[in-house]
Design a protein around this motif. Sequence first.
Motif, short mmCIF file in Angstrom:
data_model
loop_
_atom_site.label_atom_id
_atom_site.label_comp_id
_atom_site.label_asym_id
_atom_site.label_seq_id
_atom_site.Cartn_x
_atom_site.Cartn_y
_atom_site.Cartn_z
N GLY A 157 0.88 -1.35 -0.15
CA GLY A 157 0.01 -0.10 -0.07
C GLY A 157 0.82 1.49 0.00
N PHE A 158 1.82 1.27 0.77
CA PHE A 158 2.71 2.46 1.02
C PHE A 158 3.42 2.74 -0.30
CE2 PHE A 158 1.63 2.89 5.30
CZ PHE A 158 1.96 4.11 5.46
N THR A 159 4.10 1.63 -1.07
CA THR A 159 4.71 1.66 -2.09
C THR A 159 3.87 2.17 -3.14
OG1 THR A 159 6.24 -0.22 -1.66
CG2 THR A 159 6.11 0.14 -3.73
N THR A 160 2.78 1.60 -3.38
CA THR A 160 1.95 2.16 -4.50
C THR A 160 1.62 3.59 -4.15
OG1 THR A 160 0.86 -0.02 -4.60
CG2 THR A 160 -0.61 1.73 -5.47
N ALA A 161 1.29 4.16 -2.98
CA ALA A 161 0.74 5.52 -2.69
C ALA A 161 2.05 6.40 -3.14
CB ALA A 161 0.81 5.60 -1.32
N LEU A 200 4.78 5.56 -5.30
CA LEU A 200 5.11 5.55 -6.91
C LEU A 200 3.96 6.05 -7.68
CD1 LEU A 200 7.05 2.15 -6.89
CD2 LEU A 200 8.01 4.35 -6.82
N LYS A 201 2.80 5.91 -7.46
CA LYS A 201 1.64 6.16 -7.87
C LYS A 201 1.67 5.64 -9.56
CE LYS A 201 1.30 10.70 -5.52
NZ LYS A 201 0.00 9.95 -4.62
N LYS A 202 1.73 6.64 -10.55
CA LYS A 202 1.62 6.00 -11.86
C LYS A 202 2.94 4.78 -12.30
CE LYS A 202 -1.13 9.62 -13.66
NZ LYS A 202 -1.56 10.79 -14.76
N ASN A 203 4.15 4.89 -11.24
CA ASN A 203 5.00 4.18 -11.55
C ASN A 203 5.06 2.93 -10.87
OD1 ASN A 203 6.35 6.23 -13.30
ND2 ASN A 203 7.10 7.29 -11.45
N SER A 204 3.96 2.68 -10.32
CA SER A 204 3.75 1.23 -9.54
C SER A 204 3.20 0.32 -10.28
CB SER A 204 2.80 1.53 -8.36
OG SER A 204 2.47 0.36 -7.72
N SER A 205 3.56 -0.92 -10.43
CA SER A 205 3.15 -2.07 -10.97
C SER A 205 1.61 -2.47 -10.53
CB SER A 205 3.94 -3.24 -11.01
OG SER A 205 4.23 -3.68 -9.63
N ALA A 206 1.31 -1.84 -9.45
CA ALA A 206 -0.22 -2.27 -8.87
C ALA A 206 -1.35 -1.69 -9.43
CB ALA A 206 -0.07 -1.73 -7.36
N ILE A 207 -0.93 -0.68 -10.51
CA ILE A 207 -2.10 0.05 -11.05
C ILE A 207 -2.41 -0.63 -12.39
CG2 ILE A 207 -1.36 2.31 -10.12
CD1 ILE A 207 -0.52 3.03 -12.98
N TYR A 208 -1.52 -1.69 -12.72
CA TYR A 208 -1.76 -2.61 -13.90
C TYR A 208 -2.52 -3.76 -13.57
CZ TYR A 208 1.22 1.09 -15.78
OH TYR A 208 1.88 2.37 -16.24
N PRO A 209 -3.37 -4.50 -14.40
CA PRO A 209 -3.91 -5.63 -13.97
C PRO A 209 -2.77 -7.00 -13.93
CG PRO A 209 -4.47 -4.76 -16.51
CD PRO A 209 -3.73 -3.80 -15.60
N SER A 241 12.63 -0.25 -11.10
CA SER A 241 13.90 -0.82 -10.61
C SER A 241 13.67 -0.30 -8.89
CB SER A 241 15.04 -0.16 -11.09
OG SER A 241 14.78 1.13 -10.97
N ILE A 242 13.24 0.73 -8.41
CA ILE A 242 12.99 0.79 -7.25
C ILE A 242 11.95 0.11 -6.37
CG2 ILE A 242 11.51 2.85 -7.49
CD1 ILE A 242 13.34 4.35 -5.46
N GLU A 243 11.07 -0.29 -7.08
CA GLU A 243 9.78 -0.95 -6.56
C GLU A 243 10.09 -2.12 -5.54
OE1 GLU A 243 5.41 -1.79 -7.56
OE2 GLU A 243 6.36 -2.27 -9.04
N PRO A 244 11.02 -3.33 -6.18
CA PRO A 244 11.29 -4.21 -5.40
C PRO A 244 11.97 -3.79 -3.90
CG PRO A 244 11.87 -4.81 -7.61
CD PRO A 244 11.31 -3.44 -7.50
N SER A 269 -9.59 -10.23 -8.09
CA SER A 269 -8.61 -11.29 -8.13
C SER A 269 -7.31 -10.52 -8.76
CB SER A 269 -9.12 -12.34 -9.06
OG SER A 269 -10.48 -12.76 -8.54
N GLY A 270 -7.46 -9.47 -9.30
CA GLY A 270 -6.21 -8.90 -9.76
C GLY A 270 -5.50 -7.94 -8.99
N ASP A 271 -6.19 -7.75 -7.99
CA ASP A 271 -5.52 -6.51 -6.98
C ASP A 271 -4.27 -7.10 -6.71
OD1 ASP A 271 -5.18 -5.04 -4.96
OD2 ASP A 271 -7.15 -4.45 -4.30
N LYS A 272 -3.36 -6.18 -6.67
CA LYS A 272 -1.78 -6.65 -6.27
C LYS A 272 -1.39 -6.01 -4.87
CE LYS A 272 0.08 -6.63 -11.11
NZ LYS A 272 0.85 -6.15 -12.16
N VAL A 273 -2.52 -5.26 -4.42
CA VAL A 273 -2.22 -4.70 -3.08
C VAL A 273 -2.98 -5.63 -1.90
CG1 VAL A 273 -2.56 -2.42 -1.61
CG2 VAL A 273 -1.83 -2.30 -3.82
N ILE A 274 -4.12 -5.68 -1.97
CA ILE A 274 -5.01 -6.33 -1.09
C ILE A 274 -5.34 -7.81 -1.57
CG2 ILE A 274 -7.25 -6.37 0.39
CD1 ILE A 274 -5.31 -4.00 1.16
N PRO A 275 -4.99 -8.88 -0.94
CA PRO A 275 -5.36 -10.36 -1.31
C PRO A 275 -6.74 -10.50 -1.33
CG PRO A 275 -3.49 -10.19 0.39
CD PRO A 275 -4.13 -8.79 0.33
#
Length: 391
Positions: free
Chosen positions: A236-240, A242-251, A277-280, A325-331
């Motif tokens: 959640g914090f990483t997505t917040a 990175l915003k548009k640079n986060s992989s979580a905004i993609y399916p 590169s910074i996300e992991p 099912s495709g949510d990468k933040v909340i299982p």
Amino acid sequence: MAASARIFSSANFNSHVKNVRFQLPCRNRQRLHLRSRQRVSKLSLGSPNQRFLSLTSFANFSPAQFSVSGGCLDRIFFGTKENSCNWNFAPTRISDGPHGGLFDDEKGPEVTVVVLGWLGSKPKHLRRYVEMYNSKGIHAVTFVASVTDVLWFDLGKKLEERIENLAQELAEWLSNSSNGRDRFLMFHTFSNTGWLAYGSILVNLRDRKDLMEKIKGCVVDSGGDPNLDPKVWAAGFTTALLKKNSSAIYPSPDKSTGPQSGNMENGLKTEPKETFSIEPWMLSTFEKLFSYLLNLPFAKEKLLRIVSCLSTDQPHCPQLYLYSSGDKVIPFQAIESFMEQQRRAGKEVWCFNFGPSPHVDHYRTFPDVYTSKLDSFLKKCLSSVASPMPS
């Protein structure tokens, strides 16, 4: 003179995360108080020329690998300059439109939906939801939290006080009808940040049974995970940040089931081939951080009290869970498990799985389906206080 904010430095904490140091920009903080009575709390953490973030001693990561502007840091850590709690009153008369008016006269009941945003959201991100509710004659009040708000909630009282003020303001609105009309509340939460804020409001109101009975429904969008899982908080914090640079905004490419593509407004976004590169590194760092923070006695006690209220003391009103099912933040498995728990407790639970839709992106991706599910839910929740909406 610059002052730095260190997040813990005990030997026990250093075994998890070494030398976490943030140097934050100077900014006057304005906290919303009730009924336009405002208090201003000034926090000086540096001069305007010292706007940078220094992170050291993390898995051979060098801060020189990326740079962030001072203005960007302002938005990341302190959120928007707009008020984070805004009332949006619906017009008295609702013209015919695609959503149809539910409360469009001056004699019927008044309903306000409390829209609790995801981590890092801004009022402008919630505007489409506000407009949708206003078009039905329902008032909307929005509440958002920045990254700093949530961190300070764990370490202090900043967000907790803001939520207490919001709960008090909602109680005043419910209790003080100047025109004699009955008043009711609904909630629409986003991600676990909004859902936990909803739980905190319930904690503040649960001794007022008369007010709890006026809550007629809750929509949970991309939230509802009761587990204090460091991986979820890290995502959640990483997505917040990175915003548009986060992989979580993609399916997720392997989550193909869901609404038909013909219902999509803009289509599912395709994740670019370039790696983030910074996300992991951020995921790993935040996971270590929250593995410690979430086990601190005072933070854990507060969060467990909120989760317990959400689990056992929710109002006796329908709950709608909109997830994917495709949510990468909340299982999604955690959400489905919580829904089943609520059903066993006798609660009326509605739900819909949007398949490949990303986190908090269901309305943008599937607007027709989202609106249809919400309209049906509102008919059920408000059938006892208003005439049914037009089909």
